[in-house]
Design a protein around this motif. Structure first.
Motif, PDB file in Angstrom:
ATOM      1  N   LYS A 136       0.838  -1.380   0.048  1.00 40.71           N
ATOM      2  CA  LYS A 136       0.139   0.136  -0.009  1.00 40.71           C
ATOM      3  C   LYS A 136       0.938   1.331  -0.127  1.00 40.71           C
ATOM      4  N   PHE A 185      -8.561  -6.292  -2.055  1.00 38.18           N
ATOM      5  CA  PHE A 185      -7.426  -5.358  -2.498  1.00 38.18           C
ATOM      6  C   PHE A 185      -7.213  -5.144  -3.905  1.00 38.18           C
ATOM      7  N   LYS A 187      -8.774  -3.711  -5.953  1.00 37.03           N
ATOM      8  CA  LYS A 187      -9.292  -2.383  -6.373  1.00 37.03           C
ATOM      9  C   LYS A 187      -8.206  -1.275  -5.719  1.00 37.03           C
ATOM     10  N   GLU A 188      -7.155  -1.630  -5.079  1.00 33.18           N
ATOM     11  CA  GLU A 188      -6.261  -0.826  -4.759  1.00 33.18           C
ATOM     12  C   GLU A 188      -4.814  -1.329  -5.780  1.00 33.18           C
TER      13      GLU A 188
END
Ligand SMILES: NC(=O)c1ccc[n+]([C@@H]2O[C@H](COP(=O)([O-])OP(=O)(O)OC[C@H]3O[C@@H](n4cnc5c(N)ncnc54)[C@H](OP(=O)(O)O)[C@@H]3O)[C@@H](O)[C@H]2O)c1
Length: 260
Positions: A136, A185, A187-188
């Protein structure tokens, strides 16, 4: 400042299987390699071999695949001083542990269950937690993603059998974790993949389990009936190189003559 990617691999055994092969293949592709496993000596040897071949690997031994051990070892990995130059960034990770509990259901002990839970749930959750937090923080790369997290499964990820109540329960859980993370995740721009290894892998341990020397030799030499760890590792590199417009959640790999 240029980035140099790191792959973190948990579950390396004596280096002859999928974990070791993935370390070597990613190292040749330009990754630095952080190796996590039980058994400091074996792990150090695998790291040294990669370093002697011109790569950069470091060993991070742990006592068990407990949640705490995995959380703690990431503290050590983060503090590790890689060689000067490009900025190190965790861009790929492989959860490769396999708790080899194979026995009839009535013989499975609470200790067996703890090993299976650590290798497939507790440690895997902690590992994924640390890896996703690291991803992230990454910028989106040329492939449109922040990182790739791969889990190694087995035939037992889909099918229970007479001696696999514990092993299959663990592998089913790992598959469920990987699918949930892929959905949460993606979509990240974080790529989570699961590989079903549907056949025997050629490793020192699996060779030692053949009935005799002749059977071991025949199995080793026939690429139609067993998986080569390096071939699996090349598929993992392919997953890491997929761009975000078409990426795989689940891959299944088996030798050409597998009977299914
Ligand atoms: N060998 C096969 O025929 C086969 C077939 C299908 C799927 N798989 C799966 O493929 C993956 C890689 O296996 P591999 O055979 O290629 O060997 P490998 O890459 O050398 O890795 C196996 C890893 O599993 C860990 N492990 C083994 N027994 C364990 C236990 N009782 N408790 C906790 N961890 C344990 C070892 O941990 P340490 O590194 O800490 O020693 C080892 O690193 C595993 O997830 C395995 O389940 C294997």
């Amino acid at each position: 400042m240029a980035i140099r990617p790191i792959i973190v691999i948990a579950g390396v055994g004596n280096g002859s299987g999928t974990g070791g092969a993935t370390a070597r293949v990613f190292s040749k592709a330009g990754y630095r390699v952080a190796l996590i496993a039980r058994g400091a000596d074996k792990l150090k040897k695998t790291a040294e071999e990669i370093n002697q071949a011109g790569g950069e690997a470091a060993a991070f031994p742990i006592e068990s695949y407990s949640y705490k051990a995995l959380r703690d070892v990431f503290g050590t990995i983060k503090a590790h001083k890689w060689s000067a130059g490009e900025t190190p960034e965790i861009r790929a990770a492989l959860w490769n542990t396999g708790a080899g509990v194979r026995k009839g259901f009535l013989d499975v002990t609470e200790e067996d269950l703890q090993v299976v839970l650590d290798a497939n749930v507790n440690g895997a959750f902690a590992f994924a937690h640390e890896v996703i937090q690291a991803f992230k923080r990454n910028q989106i790369d040329d492939l449109g993603k922040r990182g790739t997290l791969i889990f190694t499964g087995a035939t037992a990820s889909l099918r229970g059998n007479v001696t696999t109540s514990a092993f299959a329960a663990g592998k089913f859980a790992l598959r469920a974790l990987s699918q949930s993370l892929n959905k949460e995740f993606g979509k990240e721009n974080i790529h989570v993949a699961h590989a079903i290894i549907d056949g025997g892998i050629l490793t020192d341990l699996s060779l030692s389990r053949r009935s005799d020397e002749e059977a071991a030799k025949a199995w080793k030499e026939n690429a139609d009936i067993r998986l080569d760890p390096e071939s699996i590792a090349k598929s993992y590199l392919y997953l890491a190189n997929q761009d975000r417009s078409a990426w795989t959640w689940e891959l299944d790999l088996r030798p050409a003559h597998e009977k299914w």
